[in-house]
Write an enzyme that holds these catalytic residues in place. Structure first.
Site: not given
Lengths: 448, 548
Positions: B93-94, B98-99, B177, B216, B302, B500-501
């Protein structure tokens, strides 16, 4: 609670609207989606407009019936769609349905727009799924499948059925408006071009939709078989122990030696690929098979955790509460440090997807894993699947078809112990009464 | 003779590690037939090297280590999964399509699944060179000798590293990329990698939507290359890179006979062509259906306190807990609004003066959130069945703000003030905290005393170990998968109020933690954690919550 269950709080409902000419595999795909989602504990149901039409008086219509100028017939067909859609809407409301599939041709834009509007008014997300195909060979194969399976052509001479069906397709072709990249750019749709040679995915809006598309991308509709077998009788089987990584017993070795012959009788010269687990009893069972072999970690037996290597009697004695809890909810029960059936279903995802993509696979694996795979192909309800009886020394052949999967059982006639444990006992073996229900599933009668 | 392949290897490269591992037999209990192949082989006994909260580990090299990743279903001796073989994804892509975002996002996801993945960014290699490169370096077809030379040198380095990643380490998936906009380049890559028995998939990012293109370009002009460069100058320089390549761009066509995915307008449409590669690639396409260019942030908090704070009680908040809820609500809304203002300058719809202002579109007084262009568009299309309507799902628009809570009373009640402001609050059952089993409500000391054997096992592998009747973090990660992908698809802001988990797992995914790191993460009550997204990496920031 299910991992993939979409709770009502999320309030997401999806309607998959099938689009395409007759004989494009729409019913096959619809059925598969229902089976896959049910297997993942997502409530799904298919509404086949053809069967509504047959119910309201057009059981064996000729091609003329599908002429869009035939007003009388058109009215009946409209009626059928309306009833199907009404039932679907009712199902969303009354049964908390999540994914409804409207299996019909939906070839015209006005029909699709009508459905779109209904969905939007009822806060249901519409997703159009078009199967578009110009591969003549594939179409003809589908036609031959339809004329032998479809209730529309029950008792009709095959030649006649084929020509009538071709005419019927012709009537639809006259009005067909395929989904268009420009015109329909705002719709959520998936277009399958010659099944999966090219897939166009447009405006996917929710996670669940993406999951359905992911699944459909793996499907193909070429004819194929899947062979399933448990490993031969192992030393642990004889000693009534579960789990472990033991070798085969002498009788198990006999089964291994006979397996190539059994497979050849069933598969002929077809070139298969054998999948085994990484445990040695499956590899020993497959050792004489003259095909390419792959070992999958995902096919390893359900991990019995701290109970690995014990007999059921020992488990009952040492972990009485666990023993009871497992019988009460075998699907969800997880051995301490081990796995539940649900855990196995989740780790089988890559297996199921690859299995759908491939042709002619023979799987040699273990009881619990086989139950899960079998349940997927045969649509066995979750609460029943862990209780299915799948005997040793038996080769199972599955043939996925448009309206269900056909099963054939090939016995090796080599004796083996039974590893089947009924509910409420620590003894192995099946009493005739209790097991009958599940046995039927294996002969195929209980299937779809 | 039949060929036997174990999970993850392929015929030509049966590595030594596999042989070494497979000779292990027997175990300590003396049971010669027990299972020796564990579902988890490897690293958990090693001391984790904590990189500290805040750093995104997506670029850490994993191919050499034995790391196990949180979403991994099982591990194999060869280190590769799904019999998928080795795969390289080549982005096409140009500039400004977003590559980088795509390559990093895919890396994050496949790493999570346990696939040893690395992204190779040509721009990083160039920057590492340190020196200035000739102007025409940025063209897919340089015209000067220097340009050609530097380009050849840098691309050669990347290529060698990629091959090395597959051949010398346990790498399974590389993501390349670079522009790759010329047909000849793609053909060369296909040929070269196929020769190494590495499958090649092209992902082409195409932008046709003018608004997305502009956004972009704006983003690109703020990238590493233009740090300290005045805005105007940066934009011009970047436009130059774009313009020089535009005429050279050859879109992928079916006749090239490649396996490819066209990713159009940030995922609004995907076209998958000739996909021969099976499960892993389909899984990546599945991910691409969910990945979005995110503008909002994810916030973790939390829940407020209750009187006993015990696992078994489903208690309501106490006075302190209610006070906390109020403070949390204000702090999060303030933060979101100040971010929106800095993103947009002024409320954006004010600039759209020519559009008739529909009734009721004033700044949403009750929620206190600033509206955006999207807000306006949505209001205009209300009731039009051809356009999707707002109520259908959460987080689709960049002006959305949703609060997710666990199904427990105290977490849901913590969101009470959001609900009063008309903000969507959803109870997500997947956020149900880790089931602690028999060790519920015990302190670590008590566990040690009452379950010494279990405790010593737990210490060995905190991530996978399950106390009796309990869930492990791994169970949690697997059952939370739908949430991870839903978070990926949300364009706006989301606040997650949870135990938290569950926060550990979500954070672990977004910041690419390994299984060793994840259990030691901490989310104290006096902080909100904000994760913001940029193409190259995610950032985590701890915002103190002043409860005084």
């Amino acid at each position: 609670m299910g991992v993939y269950t979409v709770s009502s709080v999320e309030n997401l409902r999806i309607c998959v609207v099938m689009v395409g000419l007759p004989a494009r595999g729409k019913s096959f795909i619809s059925q598969k989606i229902v089976r896959y989602l049910s297997w993942l504990s997502i409530k799904a149901k298919c509404f086949n407009v053809g069967s509504y039409r047959r119910q309201i008086g057009a059981a064996h219509p000729s091609a003329d019936f599908f002429d869009f100028k035939n007003e009388e017939a058109f009215r009946i067909r409209e009626n059928a769609v309306t009833q199907a859609v009404e039932d679907m809407m009712k199902w969303y409301e009354d049964d908390n349905g999540v994914v409804g599939i409207l299996d019909a041709t939906n070839t015209t834009r006005s029909r699709r727009d009508w459905i779109l509007k209904l969905c939007r008014e009822n806060a249901i997300e519409p997703m159009f799924l078009e199967s578009w195909c110009d591969d003549q060979e594939m179409i003809l194969r589908n036609i031959s499948d339809v004329k032998t399976c479809s209730p529309d052509y029950e008792g009709v001479d095959p030649e006649k059925a084929t020509s009538d069906f071709l005419q019927r397709i012709g009537k639809y072709e006259k009005v067909y408006q395929p989904l268009d990249l420009d015109h329909d750019k705002n719709l959520t749709f998936v277009k399958l071009v010659n099944v999966a040679q090219e897939v166009i995915v447009n405006q996917i809006q929710t996670y669940l939709e993406s999951r359905i598309v992911f699944y459909v991308m793996n499907l193909h509709i070429r004819p194929r078989f899947i062979w399933l077998s448990r490993h031969g009788e192992s030393i642990y089987n004889v000693e009534k122990k579960i789990g472990g990584d033991s070798s085969l017993s002498p009788r198990g070795m006999q089964y291994a030696a006979k397996l190539p012959e059994l497979v050849r009788e069933s598969a002929g010269d077809a070139d298969l690929t054998v999948w085994t687990s990484t445990l040695c009893r499956t590899q020993q069972s497959a050792q004489y098979l003259p095909y390419k072999q792959l070992q999958w970690k995902a096919l390893d037996e359900l991990d019995a955790g701290v109970c690995d290597g014990m007999t059921y009697e020992e488990i009952e004695e040492k972990y009485p509460e666990d023993f009871k809890a497992r019988d009460e909810d075998k699907y969800e029960y997880r051995y301490p440090g081990g796995e539940s059936y649900r855990d196995v279903v989740i780790r089988l995802e890559p297996i199921i997807m690859e299995l759908e993509r491939q042709e002619n696979i023979l799987i040699v694996t273990h009881q619990a894993v086989l139950r899960c795979i079998y349940a997927y192909f045969m649509n066995v309800p979750q609460e029943e699947s862990p209780w299915m009886s799948i005997p040793l020394h038996t080769l199972i052949r599955l043939e996925p078809r448009a309206y269900g999967t056909e099963v054939k059982r090939i016995k090796a006639n080599i004796p083996a112990v039974s590893t089947y444990k009924e509910k409420g006992t620590s003894q192995l073996g099946e009493s005739v009464n209790d097991a009958t229900k599940y046995r039927n599933l294996l002969t195929g009668e209980g299937g779809n | 003779m039949s060929v036997v392949l174990s999970d993850g290897e392929d015929a030509n490269h049966k590595s030594n590690e596999d042989d070494a591992d497979s000779t292990v037999t027997g175990n300590n209990t003396g049971n010669h037939m027990a299972r020796t192949g564990k579902r988890w082989s490897g690293s958990s006994s090693r001391r984790p090297q904590l990189k500290g909260l805040g750093s995104d580990n997506v670029h850490e090299n994993v191919a050499t280590g034995d790391h196990i990743f949180p979403g991994q279903l099982y591990s194999t001796e060869s280190g590769r999964l799904f019999h998928a073989g080795k795969i390289i994804i080549v982005l096409v892509g140009l500039p400004a399509t977003s590559k980088t975002l795509l390559s990093v996002a895919i890396t994050r996801y496949t790493k999570w699944l346990g696939v040893k993945t690395k992204s190779f960014h040509v721009s990083e290699y160039r920057r590492r060179q340190g020196t200035e490169v000739p102007d025409d370096y940025f063209s897919a077809l340089p015209t000067t000798k220097e340009g050609l030379e530097v380009r050849g040198k840098i691309f050669g380095l990347v290529f060698d590293d990629m091959v090395n990643f597959f051949q010398e380490t346990k790498g399974q998936l590389a993501i390349y990329d670079a522009l790759n906009i010329r047909r000849s380049e793609r053909k060369e890559l296909e040929t070269k990698f196929s020769a190494f028995n590495i499958k090649v998939l092209f992902i082409e990012s195409v932008l046709t939507d003018a608004e997305l293109v502009n956004r972009n370009i704006k983003m690109a002009a703020q990238s590493f290359d233009y740090q300290g460069v005045p805005k105007h100058q940066a934009r011009n320089s970047f436009m130059q890179r774009l313009l020089v390549n535009k005429p050279l761009y050859e879109e992928i066509i079916p006749e090239e006979n490649l396996s490819y995915v066209k990713y159009i307008n940030s995922g609004q449409r995907l076209i998958v062509n000739n996909n021969r590669y099976g499960y892993l690639i389909n899984k990546i396409v599945f991910f691409l259906m969910n990945v979005r260019d995110k503008r909002g942030c994810v916030y973790f908090a939390r829940c407020g306190t209750s009187d006993n704070d015990r696992y078994i009680d489903d208690e309501v908040l106490n006075k302190e807990g209610r006070r906390y809820s109020k403070i949390l609500t204000e702090a999060v809304l303030d933060r979101i609004n100040s971010k929106r203002l800095s993103r947009n300058g002024t409320p954006t719809f004010a600039s759209k003066a020519s559009t008739p202002t529909p009734e009721g579109l004033v700044m949403n007084e009750s929620s206190g959130l600033i509206p955006t262009v999207t807000t306006l568009q949505r209001t205009l299309s209300r009731g039009n069945h051809k356009v999707r309507q707002i109520q259908s799902w959460d987080g689709a628009d960049d002006d959305s703000f949703v609060v997710w809570t666990a199904p427990r009373k105290r977490t849901y009640d913590t969101a009470k003030y959001f609900l009063e402001k008309g903000i969507a609050v959803r109870q997500r059952f997947q956020l149900q905290q880790l089931h602690p089993g028999v060790v519920a409500d015990l302190t670590e000391e008590e566990i040690k005393a009452q379950y010494p054997k279990e405790y010593s096992e737990y210490i060995k592998d905190k991530y996978h170990y399950r106390f009796p009747r309990a869930e492990s973090y791994h169970d949690l990660a697997v059952r939370m998968e739908p949430l991870l992908l839903e978070i990926e698809r949300m364009c706006g802001d989301v606040l997650i109020i949870g135990h938290e988990s569950t926060l550990k797992v979500l954070y672990g995914y977004l910041m690419a933690c390994t299984c060793e790191e994840l259990p030691s993460l901490e989310f104290p009550r006096d902080e909100i954690v904000e994760i913001s997204f940029s193409p190259f990496q995610n950032k985590a920031e701890r915002l103190p919550l002043t409860t005084a």
